[in-house]
Design a protein around this motif. Structure first.
Motif, PDB file in Angstrom:
ATOM      1  N   SER A 219      12.881  16.798   7.134  1.00  0.00           N
ATOM      2  CA  SER A 219      12.128  16.065   8.140  1.00  0.00           C
ATOM      3  C   SER A 219      11.489  14.870   7.456  1.00  0.00           C
ATOM      4  O   SER A 219      11.382  14.817   6.234  1.00  0.00           O
ATOM      5  CB  SER A 219      11.052  16.953   8.779  1.00  0.00           C
ATOM      6  OG  SER A 219      10.111  17.371   7.796  1.00  0.00           O
ATOM      7  N   GLY A 220      11.065  13.910   8.248  1.00  0.00           N
ATOM      8  CA  GLY A 220      10.457  12.722   7.662  1.00  0.00           C
ATOM      9  C   GLY A 220      10.058  11.739   8.744  1.00  0.00           C
ATOM     10  O   GLY A 220       9.961  12.073   9.921  1.00  0.00           O
ATOM     11  N   TYR A 221       9.827  10.511   8.319  1.00  0.00           N
ATOM     12  CA  TYR A 221       9.466   9.466   9.282  1.00  0.00           C
ATOM     13  C   TYR A 221       9.960   8.123   8.774  1.00  0.00           C
ATOM     14  O   TYR A 221      10.173   7.927   7.570  1.00  0.00           O
ATOM     15  CB  TYR A 221       7.950   9.429   9.521  1.00  0.00           C
ATOM     16  CG  TYR A 221       7.124   9.112   8.288  1.00  0.00           C
ATOM     17  CD1 TYR A 221       6.707   7.803   8.017  1.00  0.00           C
ATOM     18  CD2 TYR A 221       6.757  10.118   7.396  1.00  0.00           C
ATOM     19  CE1 TYR A 221       5.953   7.510   6.900  1.00  0.00           C
ATOM     20  CE2 TYR A 221       6.003   9.836   6.279  1.00  0.00           C
ATOM     21  CZ  TYR A 221       5.592   8.537   6.024  1.00  0.00           C
ATOM     22  OH  TYR A 221       4.847   8.251   4.909  1.00  0.00           O
ATOM     23  N   THR A 222      10.169   7.206   9.697  1.00  0.00           N
ATOM     24  CA  THR A 222      10.647   5.866   9.370  1.00  0.00           C
ATOM     25  C   THR A 222       9.655   4.844   9.896  1.00  0.00           C
ATOM     26  O   THR A 222       9.207   4.928  11.044  1.00  0.00           O
ATOM     27  CB  THR A 222      12.031   5.606   9.985  1.00  0.00           C
ATOM     28  OG1 THR A 222      12.957   6.571   9.493  1.00  0.00           O
ATOM     29  CG2 THR A 222      12.529   4.212   9.613  1.00  0.00           C
ATOM     30  N   GLU A 223       9.305   3.901   9.037  1.00  0.00           N
ATOM     31  CA  GLU A 223       8.416   2.806   9.420  1.00  0.00           C
ATOM     32  C   GLU A 223       9.257   1.589   9.798  1.00  0.00           C
ATOM     33  O   GLU A 223      10.116   1.153   9.030  1.00  0.00           O
ATOM     34  CB  GLU A 223       7.480   2.450   8.261  1.00  0.00           C
ATOM     35  CG  GLU A 223       6.508   3.562   7.893  1.00  0.00           C
ATOM     36  CD  GLU A 223       5.671   3.194   6.680  1.00  0.00           C
ATOM     37  OE1 GLU A 223       4.443   3.040   6.838  1.00  0.00           O
ATOM     38  OE2 GLU A 223       6.250   3.076   5.579  1.00  0.00           O
ATOM     39  N   TYR A 224       9.006   1.054  10.968  1.00  0.00           N
ATOM     40  CA  TYR A 224       9.702  -0.127  11.468  1.00  0.00           C
ATOM     41  C   TYR A 224       8.698  -1.287  11.514  1.00  0.00           C
ATOM     42  O   TYR A 224       7.838  -1.343  12.402  1.00  0.00           O
ATOM     43  CB  TYR A 224      10.276   0.137  12.861  1.00  0.00           C
ATOM     44  CG  TYR A 224      11.243   1.297  12.934  1.00  0.00           C
ATOM     45  CD1 TYR A 224      12.625   1.089  12.856  1.00  0.00           C
ATOM     46  CD2 TYR A 224      10.787   2.600  13.090  1.00  0.00           C
ATOM     47  CE1 TYR A 224      13.513   2.150  12.931  1.00  0.00           C
ATOM     48  CE2 TYR A 224      11.675   3.670  13.157  1.00  0.00           C
ATOM     49  CZ  TYR A 224      13.032   3.437  13.077  1.00  0.00           C
ATOM     50  OH  TYR A 224      13.904   4.494  13.155  1.00  0.00           O
ATOM     51  N   TYR A 225       8.805  -2.189  10.547  1.00  0.00           N
ATOM     52  CA  TYR A 225       7.893  -3.329  10.480  1.00  0.00           C
ATOM     53  C   TYR A 225       8.473  -4.494  11.294  1.00  0.00           C
ATOM     54  O   TYR A 225       9.640  -4.866  11.129  1.00  0.00           O
ATOM     55  CB  TYR A 225       7.689  -3.756   9.030  1.00  0.00           C
ATOM     56  CG  TYR A 225       6.884  -2.771   8.216  1.00  0.00           C
ATOM     57  CD1 TYR A 225       5.497  -2.889   8.112  1.00  0.00           C
ATOM     58  CD2 TYR A 225       7.512  -1.724   7.551  1.00  0.00           C
ATOM     59  CE1 TYR A 225       4.757  -1.986   7.359  1.00  0.00           C
ATOM     60  CE2 TYR A 225       6.780  -0.812   6.800  1.00  0.00           C
ATOM     61  CZ  TYR A 225       5.405  -0.951   6.711  1.00  0.00           C
ATOM     62  OH  TYR A 225       4.680  -0.051   5.971  1.00  0.00           O
ATOM     63  N   PHE A 226       7.635  -5.075  12.143  1.00  0.00           N
ATOM     64  CA  PHE A 226       8.089  -6.140  13.043  1.00  0.00           C
ATOM     65  C   PHE A 226       7.725  -7.518  12.487  1.00  0.00           C
ATOM     66  O   PHE A 226       6.603  -7.741  12.021  1.00  0.00           O
ATOM     67  CB  PHE A 226       7.469  -5.956  14.433  1.00  0.00           C
ATOM     68  CG  PHE A 226       7.743  -4.623  15.051  1.00  0.00           C
ATOM     69  CD1 PHE A 226       9.018  -4.302  15.500  1.00  0.00           C
ATOM     70  CD2 PHE A 226       6.738  -3.674  15.175  1.00  0.00           C
ATOM     71  CE1 PHE A 226       9.280  -3.067  16.073  1.00  0.00           C
ATOM     72  CE2 PHE A 226       6.994  -2.440  15.744  1.00  0.00           C
ATOM     73  CZ  PHE A 226       8.271  -2.132  16.186  1.00  0.00           C
ATOM     74  N   ASP A 227       8.689  -8.413  12.518  1.00  0.00           N
ATOM     75  CA  ASP A 227       8.438  -9.784  12.094  1.00  0.00           C
ATOM     76  C   ASP A 227       7.502 -10.465  13.091  1.00  0.00           C
ATOM     77  O   ASP A 227       7.666 -10.328  14.314  1.00  0.00           O
ATOM     78  CB  ASP A 227       9.763 -10.542  11.997  1.00  0.00           C
ATOM     79  CG  ASP A 227       9.584 -11.948  11.470  1.00  0.00           C
ATOM     80  OD1 ASP A 227       9.453 -12.102  10.244  1.00  0.00           O
ATOM     81  OD2 ASP A 227       9.575 -12.886  12.293  1.00  0.00           O
ATOM     82  N   LYS A 228       6.534 -11.233  12.580  1.00  0.00           N
ATOM     83  CA  LYS A 228       5.527 -11.842  13.447  1.00  0.00           C
ATOM     84  C   LYS A 228       6.126 -12.915  14.353  1.00  0.00           C
ATOM     85  O   LYS A 228       5.646 -13.123  15.476  1.00  0.00           O
ATOM     86  CB  LYS A 228       4.404 -12.433  12.602  1.00  0.00           C
ATOM     87  CG  LYS A 228       3.571 -11.384  11.869  1.00  0.00           C
ATOM     88  CD  LYS A 228       2.451 -12.049  11.086  1.00  0.00           C
ATOM     89  CE  LYS A 228       1.600 -11.001  10.372  1.00  0.00           C
ATOM     90  NZ  LYS A 228       0.505 -11.628   9.585  1.00  0.00           N
ATOM     91  N   GLN A 229       7.142 -13.613  13.879  1.00  0.00           N
ATOM     92  CA  GLN A 229       7.712 -14.711  14.660  1.00  0.00           C
ATOM     93  C   GLN A 229       8.807 -14.246  15.615  1.00  0.00           C
ATOM     94  O   GLN A 229       8.768 -14.551  16.800  1.00  0.00           O
ATOM     95  CB  GLN A 229       8.254 -15.781  13.714  1.00  0.00           C
ATOM     96  CG  GLN A 229       7.176 -16.486  12.903  1.00  0.00           C
ATOM     97  CD  GLN A 229       7.748 -17.581  12.023  1.00  0.00           C
ATOM     98  OE1 GLN A 229       8.961 -17.723  11.903  1.00  0.00           O
ATOM     99  NE2 GLN A 229       6.869 -18.377  11.418  1.00  0.00           N
TER     100      GLN A 229
END
Length: 265
Positions: A219-229
């Protein structure tokens, strides 16, 4: 025989006119006792001649605690090296396997529709999150079937074993990894929204198509970072809730099904 107090916490025995004095110390020892003769009093008086000796002890050695700590610190480093070797080997094996599989099994369908955008051209955050959740339903991690418009072309993909940039490489790796599985199950358990990212908590299990049929479960988790532009995913960072060496042992461990088949059970 009589006893008198010597003033240092012990008794001194006196016999007639001759007295024998004993003085003791905790640390020092007497080197000798020198007799002196007093003719007027006609008795022998033994007085100690104090000569002190001091011993210095020098100890040297290694701190076993720090040594054991350094050994423990080196274990994660060794695990990183072994896991990276296994990861690149599996990537190479996946690429090699793709040449021998029919194109219909290797080429994953693409979800190529464009997401809604605002006036500045940035994609809608809600649309990106919905596409990620839909990708989980398609088990994008092992099929490569993901919404391409939700990610930057030079998006960074990282996991406990490696880190690289490139959406197409990630898609290819996911597709090739799926070709190494006989059975898999991936489920999104929970989603969390933050200002600059979203976090998807998942559970995954599969049976690898190696001859010994190892079972991988985590099990785990994924971080989805969003571009500001652009609003798209610029970083895709996986975290596994199991130690790295446990994952490696799962890959190397033959399954019970393999042993039953081997023994004819």
């Amino acid at each position: 025989m009589a006893y008198i107090h010597s003033g240092v916490g012990y008794l001194t025995p006196t016999i007639g006119s001759a007295s024998l004095s004993f003085q003791m110390a905790n640390i020092f020892s007497y080197a000798s006792i020198t007799p002196r003769l007093a003719a007027q009093l006609h008795h022998l008086n033994f007085q100690p001649n104090h000569r002190y000796s001091i011993c210095r002890i020098h100890c040297s050695g290694e701190n076993s605690t720090s040594k054991s700590t350094s050994n423990k610190e080196s274990q994660p480093e060794n695990a990183n090296v072994v896991l990276k070797v296994a990861w690149y080997a599996s990537e190479f094996l996946g690429v090699a396997t793709s040449f021998f599989n029919p194109p219909s099994k290797v080429d994953a369908p693409e979800t190529a529709f464009e997401l809604a955008r605002d006036g500045s051209g940035a994609v809608d955050r809600a649309g990106v999150v919905k596409s990620i959740k839909d990708d989980f339903e398609r088990s994008y991690f092992v099929t490569g079937n993901l919404t391409l418009d939700a990610y930057e072309e030079d998006c960074e993909f990282a996991d406990p074993a490696s880190s690289f940039k490139g959406l197409q490489r990630f898609k290819r790796n996911c597709t090739n990894f799926g070709s190494l599985l006989t059975k898999s199950n991936m489920k999104l358990m929970k989603w969390e929204d933050f200002e600059d990212k979203g976090i998807g908590h998942w559970r995954f299990s599969c049976i690898l198509s190696f001859p010994w049929r190892p079972i991988l479960s985590a099990s785990g988790y994924t971080e989805y970072y969003f571009d500001k532009q652009s609003g798209k995913v610029s970083r895709h960072v996986e975290h596994w809730n199991v130690p790295k060496m446990v994952l490696l042992k799962q890959i190397l461990k033959p399954s019970r099904r393999f042993w039953l088949k081997k023994t004819g059970g």
